[in-house]
Design an enzyme around this catalytic site. Structure first.
Site, short mmCIF file in Angstrom:
data_model
loop_
_atom_site.label_atom_id
_atom_site.label_comp_id
_atom_site.label_asym_id
_atom_site.label_seq_id
_atom_site.Cartn_x
_atom_site.Cartn_y
_atom_site.Cartn_z
N SER A 70 3.80 9.12 -71.61
CA SER A 70 2.78 8.13 -71.24
C SER A 70 1.43 8.71 -70.86
O SER A 70 0.48 7.95 -70.68
CB SER A 70 3.27 7.26 -70.10
OG SER A 70 4.01 6.19 -70.61
N LYS A 73 -1.40 7.56 -72.87
CA LYS A 73 -2.06 6.26 -72.67
C LYS A 73 -3.49 6.42 -72.12
O LYS A 73 -4.35 5.58 -72.36
CB LYS A 73 -1.22 5.37 -71.75
CG LYS A 73 0.15 4.98 -72.35
CD LYS A 73 0.98 4.19 -71.36
CE LYS A 73 2.21 3.50 -71.92
NZ LYS A 73 3.44 4.26 -71.99
N TYR A 203 3.05 4.01 -81.63
CA TYR A 203 3.04 4.28 -80.18
C TYR A 203 4.05 5.38 -79.82
O TYR A 203 3.74 6.30 -79.04
CB TYR A 203 3.34 2.97 -79.43
CG TYR A 203 3.81 3.17 -78.03
CD1 TYR A 203 2.91 3.45 -77.00
CD2 TYR A 203 5.17 3.09 -77.72
CE1 TYR A 203 3.36 3.65 -75.70
CE2 TYR A 203 5.62 3.29 -76.43
CZ TYR A 203 4.72 3.58 -75.43
OH TYR A 203 5.17 3.79 -74.15
N TYR A 253 3.19 4.19 -62.73
CA TYR A 253 4.16 3.10 -62.79
C TYR A 253 4.05 2.27 -61.51
O TYR A 253 2.96 2.09 -60.99
CB TYR A 253 5.58 3.65 -63.01
CG TYR A 253 5.64 4.67 -64.13
CD1 TYR A 253 5.25 4.33 -65.42
CD2 TYR A 253 6.06 5.96 -63.91
CE1 TYR A 253 5.29 5.25 -66.45
CE2 TYR A 253 6.10 6.91 -64.94
CZ TYR A 253 5.71 6.54 -66.19
OH TYR A 253 5.73 7.46 -67.20
N VAL A 271 7.18 10.16 -68.78
CA VAL A 271 8.60 10.41 -68.51
C VAL A 271 9.08 11.76 -69.08
O VAL A 271 10.23 12.13 -68.88
CB VAL A 271 9.51 9.25 -68.98
CG1 VAL A 271 9.24 7.99 -68.18
CG2 VAL A 271 9.39 9.01 -70.48
N1 GLU Z 1 7.80 6.70 -74.82
C1 GLU Z 1 8.17 6.20 -73.53
C2 GLU Z 1 8.57 4.75 -73.60
O1 GLU Z 1 7.90 3.99 -74.21
C3 GLU Z 1 7.02 6.41 -72.60
C4 GLU Z 1 7.34 6.03 -71.22
C5 GLU Z 1 6.53 6.75 -70.20
O2 GLU Z 1 6.28 7.94 -70.28
O3 GLU Z 1 6.15 6.02 -69.27
O4 GLU Z 1 9.57 4.34 -73.06
#
Ligand code: GLU
Length: 317
Positions: A70, A73, A203, A253, A271
């Site tokens: 993530s 992002k 994504y 998060y 993650v």
């Molecule tokens: N590829 C992971 C998902 O979409 C990313 C989650 C993350 O790192 O927050 O579940």
């Protein structure tokens, strides 16, 4: 760069951080839906600091590539804000903390397909869709962006430039029912222009980019440097400031409040166990350790950043 008077020079400080925080036992968790992440040894720990004056300090496994997940992002949002179509993006995604888990479906249904922010999965899917309106492959565009910002120079012998781990992406895609559900919800609320499967596939490939702590700290430097990247201006200073604000409020998060309390700096975690942190005007920091706490943030990485900010005095407060 100025740190508190009692702190040792940065290189020595980072070595001490690695000594103190490298995990000695296998505590914490890995995400169940991404098989590749379960293969990463628990005791990996790296940290790198890229300064606005052009220096890079690092220690531990800071040269070992890991899955950025993530953290991508932050950079896709920056790319979306570069395009002069930011008003269109901000009509499709909000800028509020979600207070729910990063892949929650409940809030998206209740709030009629407008994700709370670009750093939860639903929001990142909208950002991806926005980018795909102008490029056939947003993940490839992201990889180019990150490679350029990371310095683009030949890596040390035995090291890689940033790359997409396509096998890891395929493994994650096979377990992406929840992200597909989010994308279908978005589609149903007319907040996705491309097919749901196309957006999720792209994504997941963004999340599967492999980079080292050194590369990510360099790549994030523009956020600490008023939008000025390693090879020129990336964003206007006001846009860089805004991304920092969203990192502070939404980057960890539903533990953004706890992270702000412990570390006092804007951050974005993934993650894969990485956390990118910004010290405005001074440096970008990337820490990586693969085992996660219950909210999905790196256990050892968060502890190390709290320690580092206490010992340097780096904080936005
Ligand atoms: N590829 C992971 C998902 O979409 C990313 C989650 C993350 O790192 O927050 O579940």
């Amino acid at each position: 760069m100025s740190t508190t008077l009692s702190a040792p020079p940065l290189g020595l400080l980072l070595e001490d951080i690695v000594r103190r925080h490298r995990p000695r036992q296998d505590a914490g968790s890995v995400p169940g839906n991404i098989p590749f992440l379960a293969t990463v040894p628990f005791d990996r720990f790296g940290i790198a600091v890229a300064t606005t004056s052009g220096e890079v300090f690092s220690s531990g496994d800071a040269g070992v590539p890991f899955s950025i997940q993530s953290i991508s992002k932050v950079f896709t949002l920056a790319m979306a804000l570069q395009g002069g179509r930011s008003a269109a993006l901000w009509s499709r995604v909000l800028r509020e903390p979600s207070g729910t888990s990063f892949n929650s479906l409940v809030q998206l249904e209740a709030e009629k397909g407008i994700p709370r922010n670009p750093f939860i999965n639903a929001g990142a899917l909208v950002v991806t869709d926005h980018l795909l309106e102008e490029t056939p492959d947003a993940a490839a565009q992201l990889l180019r962006f990150l490679t350029e910002q990371a310095g683009n120079h030949a890596p040390e012998p035995g090291q890689h430039a940033p790359f997409i781990d396509e096998d890891a992406a395929a493994g994650e895609l096979a377990g992406s029912s929840r992200n597909l559900a989010l994308a279908h919800f978005l589609k149903d609320f007319a907040n996705l222009t491309q097919p749901a499967g196309v957006v999720v596939e792209n994504y997941v490939r963004q999340c599967s980019i492999m980079m080292t702590c050194v590369q990510l700290a360099r790549a994030g430097l523009f956020l600490a440097n008023d939008g000025q990247g390693t090879t020129g201006r990336v964003l206007a200073p006001s846009e860089a400031k805004r991304i920092g604000s969203i990192m502070l409020t939404c980057g960890m998060y539903d533990a953004a409040g706890e992270f702000a309390y412990r570390v006092g700096l804007p951050g974005k975690s993934g993650v894969g166990g990485g956390i990118l942190v910004i010290v405005p005007g001074q440096c970008a920091i990337c820490v990586w350790s693969p085992r996660l706490d219950a909210k999905g943030n790196s256990l050892a990485g968060t502890a190390a950043l709290a320690d580092l900010s206490d010992r340097t005095g780096w904080s936005v407060f």
